[in-house]
Design a protein around this motif. Structure first.
Motif, mmCIF file in Angstrom:
data_model
loop_
_atom_site.group_PDB
_atom_site.id
_atom_site.type_symbol
_atom_site.label_atom_id
_atom_site.label_comp_id
_atom_site.label_asym_id
_atom_site.label_seq_id
_atom_site.Cartn_x
_atom_site.Cartn_y
_atom_site.Cartn_z
ATOM 1 N N PRO A 58 0.825 -1.217 0.000
ATOM 2 C CA PRO A 58 0.000 0.000 0.000
ATOM 3 C C PRO A 58 0.857 1.264 0.000
ATOM 4 C CG PRO A 58 0.096 -0.908 2.203
ATOM 5 C CD PRO A 58 0.859 -1.872 1.322
ATOM 6 N N LEU A 59 1.916 1.235 -0.771
ATOM 7 C CA LEU A 59 2.854 2.352 -0.934
ATOM 8 C C LEU A 59 2.952 2.681 -2.408
ATOM 9 C CD1 LEU A 59 5.794 0.895 1.215
ATOM 10 C CD2 LEU A 59 3.996 2.419 2.031
ATOM 11 N N ILE A 60 3.070 3.947 -2.738
ATOM 12 C CA ILE A 60 3.311 4.336 -4.126
ATOM 13 C C ILE A 60 4.799 4.131 -4.397
ATOM 14 C CG2 ILE A 60 3.291 6.251 -5.766
ATOM 15 C CD1 ILE A 60 0.861 7.337 -4.239
ATOM 16 N N SER A 61 5.113 3.284 -5.365
ATOM 17 C CA SER A 61 6.503 2.870 -5.570
ATOM 18 C C SER A 61 7.040 3.359 -6.910
ATOM 19 C CB SER A 61 6.628 1.343 -5.483
ATOM 20 O OG SER A 61 5.799 0.716 -6.445
ATOM 21 N N VAL A 62 8.327 3.663 -6.915
ATOM 22 C CA VAL A 62 8.989 4.089 -8.143
ATOM 23 C C VAL A 62 10.365 3.444 -8.225
ATOM 24 C CG1 VAL A 62 9.927 6.189 -7.068
ATOM 25 C CG2 VAL A 62 9.700 6.079 -9.549
ATOM 26 N N ALA A 63 10.704 2.949 -9.410
ATOM 27 C CA ALA A 63 12.053 2.445 -9.668
ATOM 28 C C ALA A 63 12.866 3.586 -10.257
ATOM 29 C CB ALA A 63 12.002 1.269 -10.643
ATOM 30 N N LEU A 64 13.943 3.933 -9.609
ATOM 31 C CA LEU A 64 14.857 4.963 -10.095
ATOM 32 C C LEU A 64 15.953 4.264 -10.893
ATOM 33 C CD1 LEU A 64 16.148 7.749 -10.290
ATOM 34 C CD2 LEU A 64 17.055 7.410 -7.963
ATOM 35 N N VAL A 65 15.862 4.348 -12.215
ATOM 36 C CA VAL A 65 16.750 3.594 -13.094
ATOM 37 C C VAL A 65 17.936 4.462 -13.505
ATOM 38 C CG1 VAL A 65 16.962 2.276 -15.240
ATOM 39 C CG2 VAL A 65 14.802 2.233 -13.948
ATOM 40 N N GLN A 66 19.095 4.113 -12.973
ATOM 41 C CA GLN A 66 20.368 4.690 -13.408
ATOM 42 C C GLN A 66 21.174 3.581 -14.054
ATOM 43 O OE1 GLN A 66 20.900 6.269 -9.142
ATOM 44 N NE2 GLN A 66 22.159 7.640 -10.367
ATOM 45 N N GLY A 67 21.983 3.911 -15.036
ATOM 46 C CA GLY A 67 22.787 2.878 -15.681
ATOM 47 C C GLY A 67 21.913 1.814 -16.303
ATOM 48 N N GLY A 74 16.607 -9.646 -14.949
ATOM 49 C CA GLY A 74 15.823 -9.574 -13.728
ATOM 50 C C GLY A 74 15.705 -8.161 -13.189
ATOM 51 N N GLY A 75 16.702 -7.319 -13.467
ATOM 52 C CA GLY A 75 16.621 -5.912 -13.061
ATOM 53 C C GLY A 75 15.500 -5.189 -13.796
ATOM 54 N N ALA A 76 15.346 -5.489 -15.089
ATOM 55 C CA ALA A 76 14.237 -4.920 -15.854
ATOM 56 C C ALA A 76 12.908 -5.410 -15.302
ATOM 57 C CB ALA A 76 14.382 -5.299 -17.333
ATOM 58 N N GLU A 77 12.863 -6.699 -14.926
ATOM 59 C CA GLU A 77 11.632 -7.243 -14.350
ATOM 60 C C GLU A 77 11.279 -6.545 -13.042
ATOM 61 O OE1 GLU A 77 10.582 -11.438 -14.738
ATOM 62 O OE2 GLU A 77 12.690 -11.796 -15.292
ATOM 63 N N LEU A 78 12.284 -6.260 -12.224
ATOM 64 C CA LEU A 78 12.046 -5.583 -10.957
ATOM 65 C C LEU A 78 11.398 -4.217 -11.179
ATOM 66 C CD1 LEU A 78 12.306 -5.234 -7.899
ATOM 67 C CD2 LEU A 78 14.708 -4.581 -8.254
ATOM 68 N N THR A 79 11.815 -3.496 -12.213
ATOM 69 C CA THR A 79 11.216 -2.171 -12.457
ATOM 70 C C THR A 79 9.718 -2.272 -12.707
ATOM 71 O OG1 THR A 79 11.502 -2.087 -14.889
ATOM 72 C CG2 THR A 79 13.377 -1.398 -13.527
ATOM 73 N N THR A 80 9.274 -3.392 -13.292
ATOM 74 C CA THR A 80 7.848 -3.528 -13.616
ATOM 75 C C THR A 80 7.007 -3.827 -12.386
ATOM 76 O OG1 THR A 80 7.933 -5.924 -14.091
ATOM 77 C CG2 THR A 80 8.440 -4.414 -15.912
ATOM 78 N N ASP A 133 5.125 0.938 -9.301
ATOM 79 C CA ASP A 133 4.036 1.687 -9.926
ATOM 80 C C ASP A 133 4.549 2.582 -11.045
ATOM 81 O OD1 ASP A 133 2.023 0.697 -8.123
ATOM 82 O OD2 ASP A 133 2.870 2.033 -6.595
ATOM 83 N N PHE A 134 5.730 3.158 -10.842
ATOM 84 C CA PHE A 134 6.299 4.095 -11.804
ATOM 85 C C PHE A 134 7.785 3.808 -11.994
ATOM 86 C CE2 PHE A 134 2.960 6.486 -9.469
ATOM 87 C CZ PHE A 134 2.066 6.671 -10.515
ATOM 88 N N ARG A 135 8.322 4.353 -13.081
ATOM 89 C CA ARG A 135 9.737 4.264 -13.360
ATOM 90 C C ARG A 135 10.247 5.652 -13.769
ATOM 91 N NH1 ARG A 135 7.069 0.200 -13.604
ATOM 92 N NH2 ARG A 135 5.651 1.345 -14.968
ATOM 93 N N LEU A 136 11.367 6.064 -13.177
ATOM 94 C CA LEU A 136 12.065 7.289 -13.557
ATOM 95 C C LEU A 136 13.434 6.886 -14.076
ATOM 96 C CD1 LEU A 136 11.273 9.513 -10.413
ATOM 97 C CD2 LEU A 136 10.083 9.545 -12.629
ATOM 98 N N MET A 137 13.892 7.554 -15.136
ATOM 99 C CA MET A 137 15.180 7.190 -15.726
ATOM 100 C C MET A 137 16.103 8.407 -15.769
ATOM 101 S SD MET A 137 13.856 4.663 -18.812
ATOM 102 C CE MET A 137 15.505 4.020 -19.181
ATOM 103 N N THR A 138 17.389 8.152 -15.627
ATOM 104 C CA THR A 138 18.381 9.216 -15.697
ATOM 105 C C THR A 138 19.029 9.210 -17.082
ATOM 106 O OG1 THR A 138 20.131 7.776 -14.846
ATOM 107 C CG2 THR A 138 18.851 9.020 -13.225
#
Length: 307
Positions: A148-157, A162-168, A171-176
């Protein structure tokens, strides 16, 4: 007789909806797979424990934002066996964090995650161990997704395999700038096994998901924005700056009382995972937990003063 058949059908449907609803609402510790599915959790835990290295670190800030760090920079934050176990423990900790509102997941050393540590993968390469590991990670990432938390994957590099799977599972993804999400499973003679394919279809649609999985090409920030895989490209590339930007981005969605933010996430989860009738009933139940609550009453007072 027809009415009896109709009543029986209605009763069966009601029971099905209730069972489905309870399955989603009773999220804490719930597993997709149990012994009846051939899942041997204790066995796979013992095997994963043999492959040590790295850590999964969690800090919980007073603002209600949790920071989950994948910490194995020597291997581009690849998941060792013990990191998989620690991720399950951190998810349990987050399920019990009543004051939490949001979660940012990132990797140490300016990269996200390169998937699984190949040493562990090679050692559990037989079919049964592979299936158990698959079910273990699907259980963990499904619980992560349902927090019950709004979640975001902060994608650097790199967020690879499996890392790509984790981002999914966020709830959201931000990229650098210069970052990349890449589903490389095809080149390993595999398909996603941690639930990444099913979640990817829901995020970008079946056509785009098929292109990403069958093409196994890297997705840069611009293409991710176009596909709807990412929300925004941040301006900072360094770890500290990017994390501060992610906090600021997150704040627009987590401002307010924790119980209200958590209620919002719960009704969205129900809408995504339940049949519409059950989702509506869940929405009603969650609505009842905030109606007449402190935040609701304070908002009504503020509205009166503004007249």
């Amino acid at each position: 007789m027809p009415s009896t058949v109709t009543e029986m059908a209605a009763s069966l449907w009601k029971n099905l909806l209730q069972t489905t609803k309870e399955r989603v609402l009773q999220q804490r510790g719930a597993s997709l797979y149990v012994d009846a599915h051939g899942y041997e959790e204790e066995l796979i835990k013992k095997k994963l424990q043999q492959f040590a290295g790295g850590s999964i670190n969690l800090s919980k800030e007073d603002s209600g934002i949790g920071i989950l760090t994948l910490n194995n920079p020597k291997l581009m934050n690849a998941f060792t066996g013990t990191m998989m176990l620690e991720l399950q423990e951190r998810v349990t900790e987050l399920e019990n964090w009543k004051d939490g509102k949001g979660l940012i997941i990132h990797g140490a050393g300016n990269t996200f995650c390169s998937g699984s540590d190949l040493n562990a993968v090679k050692a559990i390469s037989n079919s049964q161990d592979g299936m158990n590991m698959c079910m273990f990670m699907q259980n963990t990432l499904t619980r992560l997704m349902r927090l019950p938390l709004i979640s975001v994957a902060l994608v650097q590099g790199k967020a690879v395999g499996g890392g790509a799977e984790l981002t999914t599972a966020c709830d959201f993804r931000l990229m650098t700038p210069g970052s990349e999400i890449r589903f490389v499973h095809k080149h390993m003679g595999l398909v996603p096994g941690w639930g990444g394919a099913a979640r990817l279809v829901r995020i970008v649609g079946s056509g785009a998901a098929l292109r990403l999985l069958s093409g196994a090409a890297g997705v840069d920030p611009a293409r991710a924005l176009h596909l709807g895989l990412s929300e925004e490209m941040l301006s900072s590339s360094d770890e500290t700056g990017a994390l501060e930007e992610a906090r600021a981005w997150m704040s627009q969605y987590t401002e307010g009382p924790a119980n209200v933010i958590r209620a919002v996430k719960k009704v969205v989860t129900a809408g995504r995972e339940l049949p519409v009738e059950a989702a509506l009933r869940t929405e009603k139940d969650v609505f009842g937990t905030v109606w007449g609550g402190p935040a609701n009453l304070q908002a009504l007072v503020r509205r009166q003063r503004h007249k």
